[in-house]
Write a protein that holds these residues in place. Structure first.
Motif, PDB file in Angstrom:
ATOM      1  N   LEU A  69       0.832  -1.202   0.000  1.00  0.00           N
ATOM      2  CA  LEU A  69       0.000   0.000   0.000  1.00  0.00           C
ATOM      3  C   LEU A  69       0.867   1.252   0.000  1.00  0.00           C
ATOM      4  O   LEU A  69       2.009   1.224   0.447  1.00  0.00           O
ATOM      5  CB  LEU A  69      -0.886   0.038   1.252  1.00  0.00           C
ATOM      6  N   THR A  70       0.285   2.337  -0.469  1.00  0.00           N
ATOM      7  CA  THR A  70       0.888   3.658  -0.307  1.00  0.00           C
ATOM      8  C   THR A  70      -0.007   4.443   0.633  1.00  0.00           C
ATOM      9  O   THR A  70      -1.198   4.161   0.751  1.00  0.00           O
ATOM     10  CB  THR A  70       1.014   4.421  -1.634  1.00  0.00           C
ATOM     11  N   ARG A  71       0.575   5.417   1.280  1.00  0.00           N
ATOM     12  CA  ARG A  71      -0.212   6.274   2.166  1.00  0.00           C
ATOM     13  C   ARG A  71       0.203   7.717   1.945  1.00  0.00           C
ATOM     14  O   ARG A  71       1.334   8.007   1.592  1.00  0.00           O
ATOM     15  CB  ARG A  71      -0.050   5.861   3.612  1.00  0.00           C
ATOM     16  N   ARG A  72      -0.778   8.586   2.146  1.00  0.00           N
ATOM     17  CA  ARG A  72      -0.484  10.014   2.100  1.00  0.00           C
ATOM     18  C   ARG A  72      -1.328  10.688   3.158  1.00  0.00           C
ATOM     19  O   ARG A  72      -2.433  10.251   3.470  1.00  0.00           O
ATOM     20  CB  ARG A  72      -0.752  10.598   0.716  1.00  0.00           C
ATOM     21  N   LYS A  73      -0.771  11.725   3.709  1.00  0.00           N
ATOM     22  CA  LYS A  73      -1.453  12.450   4.779  1.00  0.00           C
ATOM     23  C   LYS A  73      -1.954  13.781   4.223  1.00  0.00           C
ATOM     24  O   LYS A  73      -1.233  14.472   3.499  1.00  0.00           O
ATOM     25  CB  LYS A  73      -0.501  12.676   5.944  1.00  0.00           C
ATOM     26  N   GLU A  74      -3.190  14.086   4.541  1.00  0.00           N
ATOM     27  CA  GLU A  74      -3.796  15.350   4.146  1.00  0.00           C
ATOM     28  C   GLU A  74      -4.546  15.885   5.360  1.00  0.00           C
ATOM     29  O   GLU A  74      -5.599  15.351   5.727  1.00  0.00           O
ATOM     30  CB  GLU A  74      -4.747  15.135   2.971  1.00  0.00           C
ATOM     31  N   LEU A  76      -5.662  16.035   8.886  1.00  0.00           N
ATOM     32  CA  LEU A  76      -5.734  15.001   9.919  1.00  0.00           C
ATOM     33  C   LEU A  76      -5.969  13.608   9.354  1.00  0.00           C
ATOM     34  O   LEU A  76      -5.912  12.620  10.083  1.00  0.00           O
ATOM     35  CB  LEU A  76      -6.862  15.332  10.910  1.00  0.00           C
ATOM     36  N   ASN A  77      -6.264  13.521   8.074  1.00  0.00           N
ATOM     37  CA  ASN A  77      -6.594  12.236   7.453  1.00  0.00           C
ATOM     38  C   ASN A  77      -5.381  11.580   6.813  1.00  0.00           C
ATOM     39  O   ASN A  77      -4.531  12.248   6.229  1.00  0.00           O
ATOM     40  CB  ASN A  77      -7.673  12.412   6.385  1.00  0.00           C
ATOM     41  N   VAL A  78      -5.337  10.256   6.927  1.00  0.00           N
ATOM     42  CA  VAL A  78      -4.338   9.459   6.228  1.00  0.00           C
ATOM     43  C   VAL A  78      -5.088   8.621   5.202  1.00  0.00           C
ATOM     44  O   VAL A  78      -6.039   7.914   5.536  1.00  0.00           O
ATOM     45  CB  VAL A  78      -3.543   8.558   7.195  1.00  0.00           C
ATOM     46  N   TYR A  79      -4.674   8.728   3.944  1.00  0.00           N
ATOM     47  CA  TYR A  79      -5.307   8.013   2.837  1.00  0.00           C
ATOM     48  C   TYR A  79      -4.416   6.854   2.418  1.00  0.00           C
ATOM     49  O   TYR A  79      -3.198   7.008   2.282  1.00  0.00           O
ATOM     50  CB  TYR A  79      -5.507   8.938   1.646  1.00  0.00           C
ATOM     51  N   TYR A  80      -5.037   5.703   2.178  1.00  0.00           N
ATOM     52  CA  TYR A  80      -4.321   4.515   1.717  1.00  0.00           C
ATOM     53  C   TYR A  80      -4.842   4.102   0.356  1.00  0.00           C
ATOM     54  O   TYR A  80      -6.028   4.265   0.052  1.00  0.00           O
ATOM     55  CB  TYR A  80      -4.511   3.350   2.699  1.00  0.00           C
ATOM     56  N   SER A  81      -3.944   3.542  -0.444  1.00  0.00           N
ATOM     57  CA  SER A  81      -4.326   2.967  -1.733  1.00  0.00           C
ATOM     58  C   SER A  81      -3.371   1.813  -2.034  1.00  0.00           C
ATOM     59  O   SER A  81      -2.303   1.692  -1.426  1.00  0.00           O
ATOM     60  CB  SER A  81      -4.285   4.006  -2.846  1.00  0.00           C
ATOM     61  N   ILE A  82      -3.762   0.975  -2.964  1.00  0.00           N
ATOM     62  CA  ILE A  82      -2.952  -0.192  -3.325  1.00  0.00           C
ATOM     63  C   ILE A  82      -1.769   0.254  -4.178  1.00  0.00           C
ATOM     64  O   ILE A  82      -1.935   0.973  -5.157  1.00  0.00           O
ATOM     65  CB  ILE A  82      -3.809  -1.236  -4.062  1.00  0.00           C
ATOM     66  N   ALA A  83      -0.584  -0.183  -3.784  1.00  0.00           N
ATOM     67  CA  ALA A  83       0.641   0.155  -4.504  1.00  0.00           C
ATOM     68  C   ALA A  83       1.130  -0.995  -5.379  1.00  0.00           C
ATOM     69  O   ALA A  83       1.814  -0.775  -6.367  1.00  0.00           O
ATOM     70  CB  ALA A  83       1.743   0.539  -3.514  1.00  0.00           C
ATOM     71  N   ASP A  84       0.788  -2.218  -5.005  1.00  0.00           N
ATOM     72  CA  ASP A  84       1.275  -3.405  -5.718  1.00  0.00           C
ATOM     73  C   ASP A  84       0.252  -3.821  -6.767  1.00  0.00           C
ATOM     74  O   ASP A  84      -0.813  -4.354  -6.424  1.00  0.00           O
ATOM     75  CB  ASP A  84       1.511  -4.536  -4.723  1.00  0.00           C
ATOM     76  N   PRO A  85       0.550  -3.615  -8.035  1.00  0.00           N
ATOM     77  CA  PRO A  85      -0.416  -3.935  -9.087  1.00  0.00           C
ATOM     78  C   PRO A  85      -0.647  -5.435  -9.275  1.00  0.00           C
ATOM     79  O   PRO A  85      -1.595  -5.827  -9.947  1.00  0.00           O
ATOM     80  CB  PRO A  85       0.206  -3.316 -10.343  1.00  0.00           C
ATOM     81  N   THR A  86       0.161  -6.283  -8.658  1.00  0.00           N
ATOM     82  CA  THR A  86      -0.017  -7.730  -8.824  1.00  0.00           C
ATOM     83  C   THR A  86      -1.067  -8.301  -7.877  1.00  0.00           C
ATOM     84  O   THR A  86      -1.506  -9.436  -8.058  1.00  0.00           O
ATOM     85  CB  THR A  86       1.305  -8.492  -8.601  1.00  0.00           C
TER      86      THR A  86
END
Length: 109
Positions: A69-74, A76-86
């Motif tokens: 996963l990747t994460r980014r902070k905006e 107070l929120n932390v957003y996650y998304s899938i980083a591994d396309p497999t």
């Protein structure tokens, strides 16, 4: 004739860690949600799963540390998304086999 190794010796430890991470139902549930919705906050994932914040954050942190996963902070929120396309292809392959086995087992009864 010797066949090619399923997992190269040099990747055994890393592959085992990856499979171990995917062996937890809550993590698969989180990955399902991220696959369906793209990017999500910890709060949204908590609401969707009914899990407590500490549990969701622990699982997300482990998967992010391993590169799933990747994460980014905006703010107070932390957003996650899938980083591994497999991941999608891997889950589709495994679940296809499980469906086939269930279908064959149902036909035997």
């Amino acid at each position: 004739m010797m066949r090619k190794a399923m997992v190269p010796e040099s990747l055994l430890e890393r592959a085992a860690r990856r499979f171990k991470l995917l062996g937890e139902p809550v993590r698969l549930q989180l990955l399902n949600l991220l696959q369906q919705h793209g990017e999500m906050t910890v709060q949204a994932l908590m609401e969707a799963t009914g899990q407590k914040q500490a549990n969701v954050s622990k699982h997300l942190g482990l998967m992010a540390k391993e590169g799933l996963l990747t994460r980014r902070k905006e703010g107070l929120n932390v957003y996650y998304s899938i980083a591994d396309p497999t991941l999608s292809a891997l889950c589709t392959l495994v679940c296809g086999q499980l469906r086939q086995e269930a279908f064959e087992a149902a036909g035997e009864g």
